[in-house]
Design an enzyme around this catalytic site. Structure first.
Site, PDB file in Angstrom:
ATOM      1  N   LYS A  84      59.351 -38.439  52.347  1.00 30.34           N
ATOM      2  CA  LYS A  84      59.806 -39.943  53.002  1.00 30.34           C
ATOM      3  C   LYS A  84      59.579 -40.338  54.438  1.00 30.34           C
ATOM      4  O   LYS A  84      58.852 -41.384  54.486  1.00 30.34           O
ATOM      5  CB  LYS A  84      61.500 -39.682  53.040  1.00 30.34           C
TER       6      LYS A  84
ATOM      7  N   ASP B 277      64.881 -43.061  50.666  1.00 29.75           N
ATOM      8  CA  ASP B 277      66.030 -42.813  51.390  1.00 29.75           C
ATOM      9  C   ASP B 277      67.272 -42.733  50.506  1.00 29.75           C
ATOM     10  O   ASP B 277      67.266 -43.163  49.267  1.00 29.75           O
ATOM     11  CB  ASP B 277      66.159 -43.647  52.650  1.00 29.75           C
TER      12      ASP B 277
END
Length: 282
Positions: free
Chosen positions: A150, A168
């Site tokens: 991420k 996320d």
């Protein structure tokens, strides 16, 4: 006395109704792809200036800020990083820092001891292994302490212009609400959603979805009645559907409100410098 004829047993009405109800057919893949891309087009019109909400001036600052954003808000990180970068402007400076001094600066971000270890550790790795430069490849970024896929895709997409999907908590919640995937593992979500869009759309798609999750499609009470993609959302009705009540649920965020077309940061201020209401809020 005449014998009464036996009555025929009546079929239960409820059973008859149940047999008439056809099971809901799964959405064909092509239809789902079209719906997903239409959602992204509408979100692009709604948030034309969607961008990372972490303040940064170079790849190193974005990398550090993204690591610090775990379990806290971007606003809190943006309030913390100016002091950090003023004292430690380069990877070499942060690599040689006294941990106690860094902890004191990062204390407002929460989990400050673990985050201190991460930012000092990744700064040492940058200094020793990459000549003090943030690498522009996924396989190199994920080797750095505290950096996962991420964080790596945030840096690649916004500092190097290389497409990536940022999965996320907002992204995970919304793509499952929209029935783009039932996966819960971030890596699997990334793969499934990535297959629905051209690679060139991935970074902007991430911004659109995350902005929508922060402003309208909240975790506990989404503002369904103020949502521009309501007709395309399988989860419509989970939140407030009354338009007036839904408007009160909109979150005011840096960089504009839903539907605004002004450049940030002026987008969220009126002519007098005060917070402006969302467009269409009366």
């Amino acid at each position: 006395m005449a014998e009464s004829k036996p009555r025929k047993a009546a079929a239960p009405k409820q059973a008859a109704k149940q047999s008439a109800v056809k099971p809901k057919q799964p959405e064909p893949h092509l239809a789902m792809v079209r719906r997903a891309r239409k959602i992204n087009r509408i979100l692009a019109e709604t948030y034309p200036y969607a961008h990372p909400e972490l303040d940064f001036e170079n790849p190193f600052q974005l990398l550090i800020a993204t690591v610090l954003s775990a379990q806290t808000t971007d606003l809190r990180v943006n309030q913390t990083t100016p002091a950090l970068f003023a004292k430690y402007p380069t990877p070499e400076d942060l690599a040689a820092a006294n941990p106690e001094g860094v902890e004191e600066i990062l204390r407002p971000c929460g989990f400050f001891r673990a985050k201190t270890r991460s930012v000092i550790g990744l700064s040492k790795a940058l200094t020793e292994d990459f000549g003090g430069e943030v690498p522009g490849k996924l396989e190199d970024l994920v080797k750095l302490p505290g950096v996962g896929r991420k964080t790596a895709f945030v840096v690649l997409g916004n500092a190097f212009g290389r497409p990536g999907i940022t999965v996320d908590t907002h992204f995970q919640r919304l793509v499952r609400r929209w029935k783009w995937t039932d996966e819960t593992d971030p890596d699997k979500i990334e793969a499934v959603v990535g297959a629905l869009f051209p690679k060139s759309d991935w970074t902007d798609l991430s911004h659109h979805v995350i902005w929508h999750g922060r402003r309208i499609c909240h975790a506990r009470k989404p503002a369904c009645g103020a949502c521009p993609i309501a007709p395309l959302c399988p989860a419509y009705g989970e939140g407030e559907t009354d338009p007036e009540k839904a408007k009160k649920l909109l979150k005011y965020e840096k960089g504009g409100y839903p539907g605004q077309r002004l450049n940030p940061p002026q987008a969220y201020l009126d002519a007098g410098g005060k917070p402006a209401p969302p467009l269409g809020a009366g």
